[in-house]
Design an enzyme around this catalytic site. Structure first.
Site, mmCIF file in Angstrom:
data_model
loop_
_atom_site.group_PDB
_atom_site.id
_atom_site.type_symbol
_atom_site.label_atom_id
_atom_site.label_comp_id
_atom_site.label_asym_id
_atom_site.label_seq_id
_atom_site.Cartn_x
_atom_site.Cartn_y
_atom_site.Cartn_z
ATOM 1 N N ASN A 149 0.830 -1.199 0.000
ATOM 2 C CA ASN A 149 0.000 0.000 0.000
ATOM 3 C C ASN A 149 0.872 1.259 0.000
ATOM 4 O O ASN A 149 2.026 1.204 0.419
ATOM 5 C CB ASN A 149 -0.909 0.005 1.238
ATOM 6 N N CYS A 171 -5.654 -7.043 -3.213
ATOM 7 C CA CYS A 171 -6.133 -6.724 -1.868
ATOM 8 C C CYS A 171 -7.271 -7.680 -1.544
ATOM 9 O O CYS A 171 -8.024 -8.088 -2.423
ATOM 10 C CB CYS A 171 -6.623 -5.275 -1.831
ATOM 11 N N HIS A 172 -7.410 -8.032 -0.267
ATOM 12 C CA HIS A 172 -8.438 -9.011 0.123
ATOM 13 C C HIS A 172 -9.730 -8.358 0.596
ATOM 14 O O HIS A 172 -10.611 -9.036 1.099
ATOM 15 C CB HIS A 172 -7.900 -9.928 1.220
ATOM 16 N N HIS A 201 -9.936 -0.050 -1.516
ATOM 17 C CA HIS A 201 -10.371 0.396 -0.195
ATOM 18 C C HIS A 201 -11.577 1.330 -0.268
ATOM 19 O O HIS A 201 -12.055 1.790 0.777
ATOM 20 C CB HIS A 201 -9.246 1.073 0.590
ATOM 21 N N ARG A 273 -19.742 8.060 18.355
ATOM 22 C CA ARG A 273 -20.911 7.334 17.843
ATOM 23 C C ARG A 273 -20.508 6.093 17.065
ATOM 24 O O ARG A 273 -21.128 5.034 17.187
ATOM 25 C CB ARG A 273 -21.740 8.256 16.934
#
Length: 441
Positions: A149, A171-172, A201, A273
């Site tokens: 990355n 990427c997984h 991503h 939150r």
């Protein structure tokens, strides 16, 4: 091909190397492969070599395993090159978090966009340029399978700075997103059909079905039933919050996803939150070091290692190309018309058919407008980082940081330039010379 040569660049990432080797040796046709391991750290390389022999023995593989401090020696004659380096290791990662934190800038993972992603890319690019030159000379027909990355920036840079064409970033996140959704919706993963696309991503699940059933309807019912019951577990995930507002589920964790938009990390109330773990990657770095040391010590003591497959894409791609077995994986490649409403020069994540002819990306068409809008901002920032390196222009580092959504939400422009100067000073010895300039605010 007989006895394919598979070269690992950065093999000292021992835990990841172990998983990939377990996947490779699970295929009968790859048990006799030549595994060439390269790293610049002697201890880590020795550990990786010992682990490779252990895994091969455990899985009954007759592999040829060699270890090389010399990268060119490891690359000579390779059919596949797996890049898993992390330039600067934990020290550089801590810098990526600690300096921005002094400015009040929050990051969770810091390896894809934002200040962390920018400087991880800039210190990786010189390695990629040298690696690309070596591949072009020593193994020009090899496939380069990149895991390092920031994925999209690195693959774009490889295309522009090295001219290599047989490159795919892996990427997984798509795979594990669908596995997690299958578990959440209590549907067997093997029976789920899906299609996803976007950028690494920040891709999107465009279709999710179980037979004739649209699983998005079931997900909506689950979120609604939880709310009726007075529970807030799902709604306290960033990716669920994004799904509710955008209409499509993102293919990356809440920790990652929160960094790529301006809505969450700048607000204390949203951090609370959505339970966002600011600085989480520093803990992961420590866990990775501990896992490496545990493996090293176990091998030194002659103790058995746990050998588990990881379902990663690189071994599947290698098996498909070697045997001609067709399969679909998700890969990161130059766009070139795969997604109509994203820049052609950007790197997108799409389904790819793999067989004996190589990796063949699937054309998606247009993404829904709201998804493409977010992806375009992501790719604009990526392009500025690549421009900085390709054009030797340090101003583009600052332009990239100004364009990054989370950074721009948190800091005024003068502070962004000051932060970039501090980061350049901290990483200067790993940057190409023209990018080491400090420009002031």
């Amino acid at each position: 091909m007989t006895r394919p040569k598979i070269t690992f660049i950065g093999a000292g990432s021992v835990v990841f190397t172990q998983g990939l080797l377990a996947d490779l040796f699970a295929f009968a046709e790859l048990k006799d492969a030549h595994i060439a391991l390269h790293d610049i750290d002697t201890e880590r390389l020795d550990t990786a070599e010992a682990a490779a022999h252990h895994i091969a023995g455990h899985l009954g593989a007759d592999a040829r395993i060699t270890a090389h401090l010399d990268r060119r020696e490891a690359l000579t004659g390779a059919d596949f090159v797996i890049n898993i380096v992390q330039i600067g290791m934990g020290e550089a990662t801590r810098t990526d978090f600690e300096i921005p934190a002094r400015y009040g800038l929050r990051q969770t993972i810091g390896d894809t966009l934002g200040i962390g992603g920018i400087f991880r890319a800039l210190r990786t690019f010189p390695h990629l340029r040298a690696l690309g030159a070596d591949i072009a000379e020593l193994c020009p027909d090899a496939w380069l399978l990149n895991y390092t990355n920031p994925m999209a920036m690195n693959v774009q840079y490889l295309a522009e700075a090295t001219g290599l064409t047989k490159v795919v970033g892996l990427c997984h996140s798509v795979y594990w997103t669908i596995r997690d959704l299958s578990d959440l919706l209590e549907v067997p993963y093997q029976e789920v059909t899906y299609r996803a696309a976007g950028v690494n991503h920040q891709a999107w699940v465009l279709e999710l079905r179980h037979g004739e059933t649209d699983l998005y309807g079931r997900l909506d019912e689950l979120i609604k039933s939880e709310l009726i019951a007075g529970e807030e577990q799902l709604r306290r995930r960033v990716r669920v919050d994004m799904y509710r507002r955008l209409g499509y589920y993102p293919t990356e964790t809440s920790e990652h996803s929160s960094e790529y938009v301006p809505w969450y990390l700048h607000h204390d109330s949203e951090i609370e939150r959505l339970r966002l773990p600011v600085g989480a990657y520093l803990g992961i770095v420590e866990e990775n070091v501990a896992a490496y040391e545990k493996t090293r010590d176990a091998l030194a003591a002659g103790e058995p290692l746990t050998v588990e497959g990881t379902m990663e894409y690189a071994p599947q791609i290698i098996h498909s190309i070697v045997t001609g077995t067709p399969r679909t994986v998700y890969g990161n490649v130059r766009n070139h018309g795969l997604i109509d409403n994203l820049p052609r020069t950007g790197v997108v994540e799409v389904p790819c058919l793999v067989d004996a002819s190589g990796v063949q990306p699937t054309r998606i068409g247009s993404l829904p407008s709201q998804l493409a809008a977010l992806n375009r901002t992501y790719l604009s920032m990526n392009d500025l980082v690549v421009r900085a390196a390709v054009e030797d222009d340090p101003r583009h580092i600052r332009h990239a940081a100004m364009t990054d959504p989370a950074t721009a939400a948190a800091l005024p422009v003068e502070r962004i330039w000051q932060l970039c100067d501090d980061m350049v000073r901290a990483h200067a010895d790993r940057l190409q010379p023209a990018l080491r300039a400090t420009l002031g605010s």
